[in-house]
Write a protein that holds these residues in place. Structure first.
Motif, PDB file in Angstrom:
ATOM      1  N   ILE A 104     -37.757  20.941 -56.389  1.00 50.49           N
ATOM      2  CA  ILE A 104     -37.618  21.445 -58.381  1.00 50.49           C
ATOM      3  C   ILE A 104     -38.114  19.942 -58.440  1.00 50.49           C
ATOM      4  CG2 ILE A 104     -35.921  21.030 -60.076  1.00 50.49           C
ATOM      5  CD1 ILE A 104     -34.190  22.783 -58.772  1.00 50.49           C
ATOM      6  N   SER A 105     -37.694  18.648 -57.760  1.00 53.68           N
ATOM      7  CA  SER A 105     -39.191  18.131 -57.671  1.00 53.68           C
ATOM      8  C   SER A 105     -40.476  18.009 -57.750  1.00 53.68           C
ATOM      9  CB  SER A 105     -38.845  16.882 -56.727  1.00 53.68           C
ATOM     10  OG  SER A 105     -39.078  16.522 -55.456  1.00 53.68           O
ATOM     11  N   ILE A 106     -40.851  18.899 -56.452  1.00 51.03           N
ATOM     12  CA  ILE A 106     -42.322  18.917 -56.654  1.00 51.03           C
ATOM     13  C   ILE A 106     -42.569  19.657 -57.892  1.00 51.03           C
ATOM     14  CG2 ILE A 106     -44.210  20.293 -55.151  1.00 51.03           C
ATOM     15  CD1 ILE A 106     -43.071  18.922 -52.869  1.00 51.03           C
ATOM     16  N   ILE A 107     -42.356  21.011 -58.657  1.00 51.00           N
ATOM     17  CA  ILE A 107     -42.119  21.472 -59.364  1.00 51.00           C
ATOM     18  C   ILE A 107     -42.506  21.049 -61.045  1.00 51.00           C
ATOM     19  CG2 ILE A 107     -41.180  23.245 -60.343  1.00 51.00           C
ATOM     20  CD1 ILE A 107     -40.104  24.731 -58.354  1.00 51.00           C
ATOM     21  N   ASP A 108     -41.298  20.051 -60.942  1.00 47.65           N
ATOM     22  CA  ASP A 108     -41.323  19.195 -61.958  1.00 47.65           C
ATOM     23  C   ASP A 108     -42.092  18.270 -62.246  1.00 47.65           C
ATOM     24  OD1 ASP A 108     -39.251  19.152 -63.720  1.00 47.65           O
ATOM     25  OD2 ASP A 108     -38.145  18.713 -62.011  1.00 47.65           O
ATOM     26  N   ALA A 109     -42.956  17.443 -61.060  1.00 47.80           N
ATOM     27  CA  ALA A 109     -43.801  16.830 -61.271  1.00 47.80           C
ATOM     28  C   ALA A 109     -45.551  17.154 -60.705  1.00 47.80           C
ATOM     29  CB  ALA A 109     -43.697  15.766 -59.820  1.00 47.80           C
ATOM     30  N   GLN A 110     -45.920  18.698 -60.578  1.00 47.94           N
ATOM     31  CA  GLN A 110     -46.454  19.081 -60.166  1.00 47.94           C
ATOM     32  C   GLN A 110     -47.514  20.034 -61.383  1.00 47.94           C
ATOM     33  OE1 GLN A 110     -47.421  19.611 -56.279  1.00 47.94           O
ATOM     34  NE2 GLN A 110     -46.303  17.853 -55.913  1.00 47.94           N
ATOM     35  N   VAL A 111     -46.251  21.314 -62.040  1.00 41.82           N
ATOM     36  CA  VAL A 111     -46.443  21.788 -62.577  1.00 41.82           C
ATOM     37  C   VAL A 111     -45.923  21.260 -64.339  1.00 41.82           C
ATOM     38  CG1 VAL A 111     -46.619  24.465 -62.788  1.00 41.82           C
ATOM     39  CG2 VAL A 111     -45.843  23.137 -60.649  1.00 41.82           C
ATOM     40  N   THR A 144     -43.248  34.163 -72.333  1.00 43.60           N
ATOM     41  CA  THR A 144     -42.819  32.691 -72.298  1.00 43.60           C
ATOM     42  C   THR A 144     -43.959  32.032 -73.094  1.00 43.60           C
ATOM     43  OG1 THR A 144     -44.219  32.755 -70.046  1.00 43.60           O
ATOM     44  CG2 THR A 144     -41.235  32.737 -70.247  1.00 43.60           C
ATOM     45  N   GLY A 145     -45.064  32.989 -73.871  1.00 44.43           N
ATOM     46  CA  GLY A 145     -46.318  32.354 -73.818  1.00 44.43           C
ATOM     47  C   GLY A 145     -46.789  31.381 -72.632  1.00 44.43           C
ATOM     48  N   ARG A 146     -46.003  31.405 -71.221  1.00 43.99           N
ATOM     49  CA  ARG A 146     -46.668  29.897 -70.640  1.00 43.99           C
ATOM     50  C   ARG A 146     -47.359  30.693 -69.931  1.00 43.99           C
ATOM     51  NH1 ARG A 146     -40.662  27.148 -69.105  1.00 43.99           N
ATOM     52  NH2 ARG A 146     -40.211  27.184 -71.183  1.00 43.99           N
ATOM     53  N   THR A 147     -48.310  30.064 -68.388  1.00 44.16           N
ATOM     54  CA  THR A 147     -49.205  30.716 -67.766  1.00 44.16           C
ATOM     55  C   THR A 147     -48.506  30.305 -65.925  1.00 44.16           C
ATOM     56  OG1 THR A 147     -50.443  28.886 -68.302  1.00 44.16           O
ATOM     57  CG2 THR A 147     -50.832  30.649 -69.216  1.00 44.16           C
ATOM     58  N   SER A 148     -48.739  28.906 -66.299  1.00 42.58           N
ATOM     59  CA  SER A 148     -48.096  28.313 -64.645  1.00 42.58           C
ATOM     60  C   SER A 148     -47.109  29.253 -63.955  1.00 42.58           C
ATOM     61  CB  SER A 148     -47.640  27.286 -64.784  1.00 42.58           C
ATOM     62  OG  SER A 148     -48.369  26.796 -64.658  1.00 42.58           O
ATOM     63  N   ILE A 149     -47.404  29.718 -62.498  1.00 47.87           N
ATOM     64  CA  ILE A 149     -46.502  30.486 -61.578  1.00 47.87           C
ATOM     65  C   ILE A 149     -46.043  29.696 -60.578  1.00 47.87           C
ATOM     66  CG2 ILE A 149     -46.276  32.583 -60.611  1.00 47.87           C
ATOM     67  CD1 ILE A 149     -46.617  32.937 -63.772  1.00 47.87           C
ATOM     68  N   VAL A 150     -45.324  29.987 -60.198  1.00 48.12           N
ATOM     69  CA  VAL A 150     -44.640  29.493 -58.735  1.00 48.12           C
ATOM     70  C   VAL A 150     -43.638  29.958 -57.430  1.00 48.12           C
ATOM     71  CG1 VAL A 150     -42.972  27.192 -57.640  1.00 48.12           C
ATOM     72  CG2 VAL A 150     -43.807  26.622 -59.973  1.00 48.12           C
ATOM     73  N   PHE A 186     -59.349  33.329 -55.578  1.00 47.78           N
ATOM     74  CA  PHE A 186     -58.121  33.558 -55.984  1.00 47.78           C
ATOM     75  C   PHE A 186     -57.577  33.198 -57.655  1.00 47.78           C
ATOM     76  CE2 PHE A 186     -57.769  32.562 -51.166  1.00 47.78           C
ATOM     77  CZ  PHE A 186     -58.184  33.960 -50.640  1.00 47.78           C
ATOM     78  N   ALA A 187     -57.140  34.495 -58.143  1.00 43.63           N
ATOM     79  CA  ALA A 187     -56.260  33.466 -58.961  1.00 43.63           C
ATOM     80  C   ALA A 187     -55.819  31.895 -59.553  1.00 43.63           C
ATOM     81  CB  ALA A 187     -55.266  34.577 -59.500  1.00 43.63           C
ATOM     82  N   GLY A 188     -56.159  31.948 -60.288  1.00 45.95           N
ATOM     83  CA  GLY A 188     -55.871  30.294 -60.956  1.00 45.95           C
ATOM     84  C   GLY A 188     -54.525  30.022 -61.432  1.00 45.95           C
ATOM     85  N   GLU A 189     -54.119  28.918 -61.582  1.00 40.67           N
ATOM     86  CA  GLU A 189     -52.578  29.131 -61.995  1.00 40.67           C
ATOM     87  C   GLU A 189     -51.182  29.093 -61.707  1.00 40.67           C
ATOM     88  OE1 GLU A 189     -51.763  26.962 -64.673  1.00 40.67           O
ATOM     89  OE2 GLU A 189     -53.672  26.439 -64.693  1.00 40.67           O
ATOM     90  N   VAL A 190     -51.258  29.547 -60.435  1.00 44.43           N
ATOM     91  CA  VAL A 190     -50.334  29.911 -59.328  1.00 44.43           C
ATOM     92  C   VAL A 190     -50.185  28.124 -58.233  1.00 44.43           C
ATOM     93  CG1 VAL A 190     -50.255  30.851 -57.048  1.00 44.43           C
ATOM     94  CG2 VAL A 190     -50.957  31.645 -58.787  1.00 44.43           C
ATOM     95  N   TYR A 191     -48.932  27.896 -58.735  1.00 44.06           N
ATOM     96  CA  TYR A 191     -48.345  26.782 -57.695  1.00 44.06           C
ATOM     97  C   TYR A 191     -47.176  26.994 -56.302  1.00 44.06           C
ATOM     98  CZ  TYR A 191     -50.602  24.862 -61.654  1.00 44.06           C
ATOM     99  OH  TYR A 191     -51.754  24.586 -62.650  1.00 44.06           O
ATOM    100  N   LEU A 243     -50.359  34.295 -54.917  1.00 45.45           N
ATOM    101  CA  LEU A 243     -49.605  33.621 -54.192  1.00 45.45           C
ATOM    102  C   LEU A 243     -48.590  33.986 -52.796  1.00 45.45           C
ATOM    103  CD1 LEU A 243     -48.096  36.426 -57.130  1.00 45.45           C
ATOM    104  CD2 LEU A 243     -47.917  34.458 -57.439  1.00 45.45           C
ATOM    105  N   THR A 244     -50.119  34.675 -51.853  1.00 46.69           N
ATOM    106  CA  THR A 244     -48.685  34.595 -50.652  1.00 46.69           C
ATOM    107  C   THR A 244     -49.211  33.399 -50.418  1.00 46.69           C
ATOM    108  OG1 THR A 244     -48.875  37.153 -51.016  1.00 46.69           O
ATOM    109  CG2 THR A 244     -50.220  35.705 -49.017  1.00 46.69           C
ATOM    110  N   ALA A 245     -48.896  33.251 -48.808  1.00 49.58           N
ATOM    111  CA  ALA A 245     -48.598  31.642 -48.773  1.00 49.58           C
ATOM    112  C   ALA A 245     -50.543  31.639 -46.947  1.00 49.58           C
ATOM    113  CB  ALA A 245     -47.678  30.718 -48.243  1.00 49.58           C
ATOM    114  N   LYS A 246     -49.760  33.063 -46.749  1.00 48.41           N
ATOM    115  CA  LYS A 246     -50.472  33.205 -45.340  1.00 48.41           C
ATOM    116  C   LYS A 246     -52.177  32.844 -45.210  1.00 48.41           C
ATOM    117  CE  LYS A 246     -50.301  34.566 -40.167  1.00 48.41           C
ATOM    118  NZ  LYS A 246     -49.077  35.691 -39.609  1.00 48.41           N
ATOM    119  N   SER A 247     -53.020  32.397 -45.005  1.00 50.19           N
ATOM    120  CA  SER A 247     -54.556  32.166 -45.444  1.00 50.19           C
ATOM    121  C   SER A 247     -54.737  33.893 -44.079  1.00 50.19           C
ATOM    122  CB  SER A 247     -55.565  31.487 -44.466  1.00 50.19           C
ATOM    123  OG  SER A 247     -56.267  31.463 -44.717  1.00 50.19           O
TER     124      SER A 247
END
Ligand code: PLZ
Length: 454
Positions: free
Chosen positions: A212-219, A149-155, A185-190, A171-175
């Protein structure tokens, strides 16, 4: 095999036999050696030492025979020491054990990729690549999505689990225990909110619209290379998204040129009563990550996806010394043959009916069971304080401990540590499974009584 029969497996008698306390004296001697030899950072759920395993039984150094309702975390779907896996591995190991596929090739690697292309959802043209672990397959899915894709962000999503390497920790949620003290941790992960019907009360369409509204607004869709999602979350608590959530997220990805990655590492290969869990809602992912049950216990993982994405990577961009090792590929071919010959997809569906019936009946007697959920032979119950949805991790831990003491290997999971999950080998004998569930029933009874007395 029909859905109800168990499988003729190895010579190991398929019965539970507890002859010492658990862990027994010989296991305790080994625990003492382990303590001074093995890093304290490596945990063990049930510290008995295994000498032999077959079908749905683990035999330990003290002569105890344990019922395995965890299958090595969803790996031994074809059962321990599945004959086809053993045969193929023995044959391969005597011929050659390694060349490195990047140096000189061998047929087994290609045959496994052909099988993955055939078995994963969708009839489009596909390509595959092989790796050693689930985390590595996920890392490579991200590489492919970014290159294509030539893009970087990952959700990724709340409650997600994708591995323990640096990118997959991001990518994993739990601390605790996965990420605590290991950053940065690696960047560009939302992170987006996951559909969790028991806790969010939303329909699939509502939960997807919220995410989707959060992805659209924040990423921003135009920045997003990929969305990665477990169709049923594993470590996060066997969270089954509300119907309609997966198709809506997948459709949004298609509409926006975002790669939809299904992480089917825990759900894949017959576990949920379909070859892949995405099939339950007719979702066709762009990329699928595969590991665990693919190879009957040998380390093998795969990444399968649309040919145009998988071929977008420059030559030499994907690989690894051991990736797609010939012995692991032989095991993979043996496991796939076993799943198809024994009809294990149908068998998982049969186990679903049986396990759900037992667990739902238990839920009528034990108010600490907040919800019973799952698909196929991937079923869980979430423990809560009676009359509330407050997580009861202590009750869950007490249930697991009591089951272990009685010779049944049972695993927990969940963001709040309050979920008991069942992942039996798909070939387990029906009476053995019932006996395991009887033990679970008693374990819940004793833990619930103790909790009520507090
Ligand atoms: N993606 C969906 O379930 C592994 C983790 C056990 P690896 N789950 C078991 C633990 O505590 O380490 C898993 C998964 C999903 C990725 C992975 C990672 O697979 O083979 O453990 O790297």
């Amino acid at each position: 095999m029909t859905g109800t029969q168990a499988v003729p497996t190895t010579g190991l008698t398929q019965e539970r036999r507890v002859v010492t306390e658990i862990p027994g004296p010989r296991s305790r001697e080994l625990i003492a050696r382990r303590t001074v030899a093995v890093s304290a950072g490596v945990g063990t759920v049930l510290p008995v030492f295994i000498t032999e395993a077959g079908g749905g039984i683990l035999r330990d150094v003290d002569g105890n025979s344990l019922i395995d309702l965890g299958a090595g975390i969803a790996v031994l779907s074809v059962g321990h020491a599945a004959p086809r896996v053993v045969e193929r591995v023995q044959e391969q190991v005597a011929k050659f054990t390694h060349t490195c596929f990047m140096v000189t090739a061998y047929e087994g690697y290609v045959a496994v990729c052909e099988a993955l292309n055939r078995l994963t959802p969708g009839t489009h043209e596909k390509r595959s690549a092989l790796f050693n672990s689930g985390a590595e397959a996920v890392e490579n899915a991200i590489k492919v999505a970014r290159a294509a894709t030539g893009r970087t962000s990952i959700v990724a999503f709340d409650h997600a689990y994708h591995g323990r390497t640096n990118l997959t920790m991001a990518l994993t949620a739990k601390s605790m225990p996965y990420k605590h003290s290991f950053g940065p941790f690696a960047g560009e992960v939302y992170r987006a909110p996951m559909s969790y019907p028991y806790r969010d009360g939303l329909s699939g369409a509502e939960a997807a619209a919220h995410a989707i509204s959060i992805i659209d607004a924040q990423v921003g869709a135009s920045e997003t290379a990929a969305v990665i999602l477990e169709p049923i979350q594993g470590e996060g608590g066997f969270v089954v998204p509300a119907e309609g959530f997966l198709p809506a997220i997948s459709q949004w990805c298609t509409d926006n040129g975002v790669v939809f990655i299904a992480d089917e590492i825990q759900t894949g290969f017959a576990r949920t009563g379909a070859m892949f869990a995405c099939e339950h809602e007719g979702v066709v992912p762009d990329l699928v990550t595969i590991a665990k049950a693919i190879a009957g216990g040998l380390p093998l993982a795969g990444l399968t996806g649309r040919a145009e994405l998988m071929d977008a990577v420059h030559s030499g961009g994907l690989g690894g010394t051991y990736s797609g090792n010939p012995v692991a590929c032989a095991a993979g071919l043996g496991a796939i043959e076993t799943i198809e010959e024994l009809g294990l997809v149908a068998r998982a569906g049969h186990l679903e009916t049986m396990i759900l019936e037992r667990l739902r009946e238990m839920a009528t007697r034990y108010p600490v069971i907040g919800e019973v959920r799952g698909r196929g032979a991937m079923i869980a119950m979430e423990f809560v304080r009676q009359g509330t949805k407050e997580p009861a991790a202590d009750v869950c831990a007490a249930v697991a401990k009591a089951a272990h003491a009685a010779g049944v290997v049972i695993l927990t999971c969940g963001t709040y540590g309050n979920v008991i999950r069942l992942l039996p080998p798909l070939v387990i004998a029906e009476d053995l499974l019932h006996e395991g569930l009887d033990v679970l029933d008693e374990a819940i009874g004793s833990a619930a009584t103790a909790a009520a007395g507090d």
